[in-house]
Design an enzyme around this catalytic site. Structure first.
Site, PDB file in Angstrom:
ATOM      1  N   TYR A 100       4.732  39.639  15.319  1.00  0.00           N
ATOM      2  CA  TYR A 100       3.920  39.576  15.182  1.00  0.00           C
ATOM      3  C   TYR A 100       3.568  37.490  14.841  1.00  0.00           C
ATOM      4  O   TYR A 100       3.868  37.191  13.675  1.00  0.00           O
ATOM      5  CB  TYR A 100       1.912  39.840  14.268  1.00  0.00           C
ATOM      6  CG  TYR A 100       0.571  38.994  14.313  1.00  0.00           C
ATOM      7  CD1 TYR A 100      -0.161  39.316  15.066  1.00  0.00           C
ATOM      8  CD2 TYR A 100       0.455  37.972  13.665  1.00  0.00           C
ATOM      9  CE1 TYR A 100      -1.388  39.130  15.016  1.00  0.00           C
ATOM     10  CE2 TYR A 100      -0.632  37.289  14.469  1.00  0.00           C
ATOM     11  CZ  TYR A 100      -1.249  37.481  15.168  1.00  0.00           C
ATOM     12  OH  TYR A 100      -2.793  37.819  15.810  1.00  0.00           O
TER      13      TYR A 100
ATOM     14  N   TYR B 275       0.554  32.887   8.848  1.00  0.00           N
ATOM     15  CA  TYR B 275       1.824  33.300   9.779  1.00  0.00           C
ATOM     16  C   TYR B 275       3.124  33.480   8.348  1.00  0.00           C
ATOM     17  O   TYR B 275       3.760  33.894   8.599  1.00  0.00           O
ATOM     18  CB  TYR B 275       2.369  32.849  10.547  1.00  0.00           C
ATOM     19  CG  TYR B 275       3.470  32.536  11.722  1.00  0.00           C
ATOM     20  CD1 TYR B 275       3.905  34.063  11.885  1.00  0.00           C
ATOM     21  CD2 TYR B 275       4.591  32.078  11.988  1.00  0.00           C
ATOM     22  CE1 TYR B 275       5.544  34.298  12.479  1.00  0.00           C
ATOM     23  CE2 TYR B 275       6.312  32.458  12.235  1.00  0.00           C
ATOM     24  CZ  TYR B 275       6.109  33.726  12.342  1.00  0.00           C
ATOM     25  OH  TYR B 275       7.323  33.940  13.036  1.00  0.00           O
TER      26      TYR B 275
ATOM     27  N   TRP C 164      11.120  27.066  16.342  1.00  0.00           N
ATOM     28  CA  TRP C 164      10.789  26.598  17.920  1.00  0.00           C
ATOM     29  C   TRP C 164      11.637  26.408  18.967  1.00  0.00           C
ATOM     30  O   TRP C 164      11.983  26.556  19.796  1.00  0.00           O
ATOM     31  CB  TRP C 164      11.155  24.910  17.421  1.00  0.00           C
ATOM     32  CG  TRP C 164      10.279  24.157  16.666  1.00  0.00           C
ATOM     33  CD1 TRP C 164       9.633  23.922  15.924  1.00  0.00           C
ATOM     34  CD2 TRP C 164      10.072  22.563  16.711  1.00  0.00           C
ATOM     35  NE1 TRP C 164       8.966  23.139  14.804  1.00  0.00           N
ATOM     36  CE2 TRP C 164       9.442  22.361  15.868  1.00  0.00           C
ATOM     37  CE3 TRP C 164      10.581  21.391  17.676  1.00  0.00           C
ATOM     38  CZ2 TRP C 164       8.907  20.962  15.221  1.00  0.00           C
ATOM     39  CZ3 TRP C 164      10.239  19.912  16.953  1.00  0.00           C
ATOM     40  CH2 TRP C 164       8.970  19.915  16.665  1.00  0.00           C
TER      41      TRP C 164
END
Length: 285
Positions: free
Chosen positions: A61, A125, A150
């Site tokens: 997720y 997260y 990133w």
């Protein structure tokens, strides 16, 4: 050797399977359509049937802001799902590659975040990825934890694609200039993962493309290489509030890669050039 890759429909899983195929290593790429990682029985049944020697766990997720409001959903995928994979790895004695994130760190200071620095995530997260790491470390000996940042790749949405879209519709945009990290191309990360899983150099690694920049610098380079004329204004994180806090310093040390003889990834600017070429080729297909 047989390798099972979860999250094949995501950016990294897609490129890992492509790389394994290129190396002629027997691979199975799986997604939600094959089994639900949060369902222990489904996960065990599918993987026991496949009997892989290695599981590369890319499924996760990853909606950072949404995770603040969907904590149960995020935890189920990133912690419970990882635990289900870990338990089956232990049962069939398979190696595991767990893909983690720079978000496990607090991003304080200006030094590179070393692999053994205590984790202290600043958003949910990051917390879920940290807990996933702990599940792996506590249960397995044969594991590689790979922290990256990133990410951009061909098979999915990312910052580069967002900038290219904005470049077609906006005259100027604001981009954060005080978060520093390393843009990482999934194609390069996949090469490292596929090298790593063929060894027994287990442990926790930071793996990102070389060099650092801010999101603002990254955006400027994207527009320069894509020859898009757009105004880009540098702003601070405080001027761009998001639901989830972001670490300001995502510079990751590569000490463990060096120590264990793995090649560092190419510079992020070189990676971006190759990625934009890949996107152009895709459009031309």
């Amino acid at each position: 050797m047989k390798v099972l890759v979860t999250g094949v429909n995501g950016q990294l899983g897609y490129d890992v399977v492509k790389r394994l195929n290129l190396l002629q290593i027997d691979s199975i790429g799986v997604g939600r359509q094959d089994f639900d990682i949060t369902d222990r029985a489904q996960t065990e049944a599918y993987i026991t049937d496949c009997k892989p020697d290695v599981i590369v766990h890319c499924a996760a997720y990853t909606a950072v802001d949404k995770a603040e409001d969907e904590q149960e959903k995020c935890y189920a995928a990133n912690v419970d799902g990882t635990r289900n994979i870990v338990e089956i790895c232990k049962k069939i004695d398979a190696k595991m590659v767990y893909v983690s994130s720079d978000y496990v760190f607090d991003g304080e200071g200006t030094d590179e975040q070393k692999e053994d620095k205590p984790t202290a995530p600043v958003n949910y997260y990051g917390y879920s990825k940290e807990q996933g790491e702990l599940v792996v470390k506590e249960a397995l000996d044969k594991y590689f934890i790979i922290r990256s940042s990133w990410i951009f790749g061909k098979n999915g949405n990312n910052f580069v694609r967002t900038m290219l879209k904005l470049g077609k519709t906006k005259d100027e945009i604001d981009v954060v200039n005080d978060q520093i990290g390393a843009p990482t191309y999934t194609k390069d990360l996949a090469v490292l993962i596929c090298d790593m899983l063929q060894t027994t150099n287990y442990g926790t690694y930071n793996a990102v493309n070389e060099g650092y920049c801010s999101w603002y610098d990254f955006a400027l380079k994207i527009f320069q290489l894509a020859r898009i004329n757009i105004g880009v204004n540098p702003i601070s994180t405080s001027e761009y509030p998001t639901r989830a806090r972001r670490p300001l310093n995502s510079k990751l040390s590569k000490d463990m890669l060096d120590k264990n003889g793995f090649n560092r990834l190419p510079h992020w600017e070189d990676a971006l050039k190759r990625y934009l070429e890949e996107l152009n080729n895709q459009l031309g297909e």
